[in-house]
Design a protein around this motif. Structure first.
Motif, PDB file in Angstrom:
ATOM      1  N   UNK A  70       0.828  -1.209   0.000  1.00 52.29           N
ATOM      2  CA  UNK A  70       0.000   0.000   0.000  1.00 52.29           C
ATOM      3  C   UNK A  70       0.859   1.253   0.000  1.00 52.29           C
ATOM      4  N   UNK A  71       1.984   1.222   0.694  1.00 47.86           N
ATOM      5  CA  UNK A  71       2.887   2.383   0.685  1.00 47.86           C
ATOM      6  C   UNK A  71       3.478   2.602  -0.702  1.00 47.86           C
TER       7      UNK A  71
ATOM      8  N   UNK B 206       3.114   6.080  -3.139  1.00 50.03           N
ATOM      9  CA  UNK B 206       4.244   6.794  -3.740  1.00 50.03           C
ATOM     10  C   UNK B 206       4.194   6.725  -5.262  1.00 50.03           C
ATOM     11  N   UNK B 207       3.778   5.577  -5.804  1.00 54.94           N
ATOM     12  CA  UNK B 207       3.693   5.448  -7.261  1.00 54.94           C
ATOM     13  C   UNK B 207       2.638   6.387  -7.834  1.00 54.94           C
TER      14      UNK B 207
ATOM     15  N   UNK C 129       2.063  14.034  -0.529  1.00 54.88           N
ATOM     16  CA  UNK C 129       1.866  12.769   0.174  1.00 54.88           C
ATOM     17  C   UNK C 129       2.179  12.999   1.651  1.00 54.88           C
ATOM     18  N   UNK C 130       1.188  12.730   2.514  1.00 51.34           N
ATOM     19  CA  UNK C 130       1.322  13.040   3.935  1.00 51.34           C
ATOM     20  C   UNK C 130       1.174  11.762   4.749  1.00 51.34           C
ATOM     21  N   UNK C 131       2.198  11.462   5.533  1.00 52.41           N
ATOM     22  CA  UNK C 131       2.125  10.378   6.496  1.00 52.41           C
ATOM     23  C   UNK C 131       1.790  10.941   7.862  1.00 52.41           C
TER      24      UNK C 131
ATOM     25  N   UNK D 283      11.283   6.525  -4.677  1.00 45.93           N
ATOM     26  CA  UNK D 283      11.397   7.647  -5.616  1.00 45.93           C
ATOM     27  C   UNK D 283      12.472   8.665  -5.195  1.00 45.93           C
ATOM     28  N   UNK D 284      13.693   8.376  -5.553  1.00 46.74           N
ATOM     29  CA  UNK D 284      14.806   9.265  -5.190  1.00 46.74           C
ATOM     30  C   UNK D 284      14.574  10.681  -5.704  1.00 46.74           C
TER      31      UNK D 284
END
Length: 406
Positions: free
Chosen positions: A23-24, A28-29, A43-45, A56-57
């Motif tokens: 899911x993570x 990100x994708x 994107x907020x954690x 994703x560098x």
């Protein structure tokens, strides 16, 4: 940019968005893909990951975590004296202050835009954000597990409580969509998770390695996978292998030629020492390789000849889709509709009844023995998941946004 794909403000919110997990990786994708399409994405954690994975560098989206890194865990409260102690009371005050700061920071970020979307990666993320003021945004709720898993946990209650207030609920399979509609969850839509890669080069399938990808957690039941691998390597369970599907010469030849096979586990987690001992007890300690966290997963999949899942439960496991994208055949316990949509039994891989270790061993042995079958399954699996390539899934997201705005 068309009207459907016009630039939008999009927040993706999850509880832990940075650990190594399916899911993570999806969050990100999606964030990266939408950012590259011109959307303004954040994107907020909510909480930091104890073991962050370097997704994703070079990012086309902003990224933030609301809570600070966790302090060392405290012993559990056992007595009234513990509860009333000055140290405990100070810890409670700090926890409240951290929560208030995190919610204030989230509110600041949401209030900084005039309109857009907030996409919740889990029911718990919705529950945490609900008290805030985000009426100017349109809410979309994802659910990355199966309906069966939701029913066995608190997730179904949270979905029924919060998701009806959202514009859409996104689930992973048609079967799950029907079940959630029956639970009076409105606006349910099937939205597959995107592949993070679809490489031009397929796996050669000649490495004699079975692989598994995911944290070494109890839910993955890698103890069963190690046992099945040990049985297959020793030639056990071959009598039922193939289910009459392959018609190959030499089927059921037992452990001949299986001695060179290895089992590679990609991921970290709390059960590593226990799983190492399990491999040692079964006499395969030298053949079970713990690879830890690997940044280039596309390259890792191309090292494998089979990918397997032995979990108690799964939704639509990305490891199966990613392996298929690399042309690697898959073996999995048949634990969800999402698994069945990714692995067509006898066509792209093998499905085994849940918790059936001898059956898993037989499925391993069948693919260990038959290189032509591995290639046939791998080619069919790659074609089967081509529709999950990122551009196609992003088109579906843009269409969903456009539908909501009509």
């Amino acid at each position: 940019m068309t009207e459907a794909s016009r630039a939008r403000n999009v927040f993706f919110v999850g509880v832990d968005v940075d650990s190594m997990g399916g899911s993570q990786r999806v969050l990100h994708t999606l964030a990266q893909g939408m950012g590259e399409r011109g959307h303004r994405v954040e994107l907020i954690g909510i909480r930091p990951s104890p073991e962050p994975f370097p997704y994703n560098a070079t990012r086309a989206y902003r990224h933030a975590t609301l809570y600070p890194p966790a302090a060392d865990p405290k012993p559990p409260v056992r007595t009234v004296g513990d509860r009333l102690s000055l140290v405990r009371r100070a810890d409670a005050r700090r926890a409240r202050a951290a929560r208030e700061h995190a919610r204030a920071e989230m509110q600041r970020r949401l209030s900084a835009v005039e309109d857009g979307y907030i996409v919740f990666g889990s029911p718990w993320a919705v529950d945490w954000v609900m008290p805030l003021d985000w009426h100017h945004l349109k809410g979309v709720g994802q659910y990355h597990e199966s309906f069966a898993q939701a029913r066995r946990s608190a997730n179904l209650g949270l979905i029924r409580r919060h998701y009806p207030a959202l514009e859409q609920t996104l689930v992973l399979s048609e079967g799950d969509a029907v079940e959630f509609v029956n639970q009076r969850v409105p606006n349910v839509r099937v939205m597959p998770n995107p592949l993070p890669f679809y490489p031009d080069e397929r796996a050669p399938l000649d490495t004699h390695r079975i692989g598994a990808v995911g944290r070494l957690d109890p839910i993955k039941r890698y103890d069963r996978m190690i046992e099945a691998f040990a049985r297959a390597r020793a030639g056990e369970g071959h009598e039922g292998a193939g289910h009459g599907r392959t018609g190959r010469e030499g089927a059921g030849r037992g452990g001949a030629g299986r001695e060179g096979w290895e089992l590679h586990l990609f991921g970290d987690g709390p059960l590593e020492n226990e799983l190492r001992m399990k491999a040692e007890d079964l006499g395969v300690a030298d053949q079970v390789v713990f690879r830890g966290t690997v940044e280039d997963m596309a390259a890792a999949y191309r090292e494998l000849s089979v990918v397997a899942i032995s979990s108690e439960r799964e939704g639509r496991p990305m490891a199966l889709a990613e392996a298929a994208a690399c042309g690697v055949p898959c073996v999995s316990f048949d634990v969800s509709g999402g698994v069945r949509e990714l692995v067509e039994d006898g066509v792209t891989g093998t499905l085994v009844p849940p918790a059936d270790v001898p059956g898993l061993a037989a499925a391993f042995g069948e693919l260990m023995d038959d290189a032509a079958l591995r290639k046939r399954y791998g080619a069919a699996g790659r074609e089967h998941v081509a529709r999950l390539a990122l551009p196609s899934v992003l088109d579906r997201w843009d269409a969903a946004f456009a539908e909501i705005e009509r």
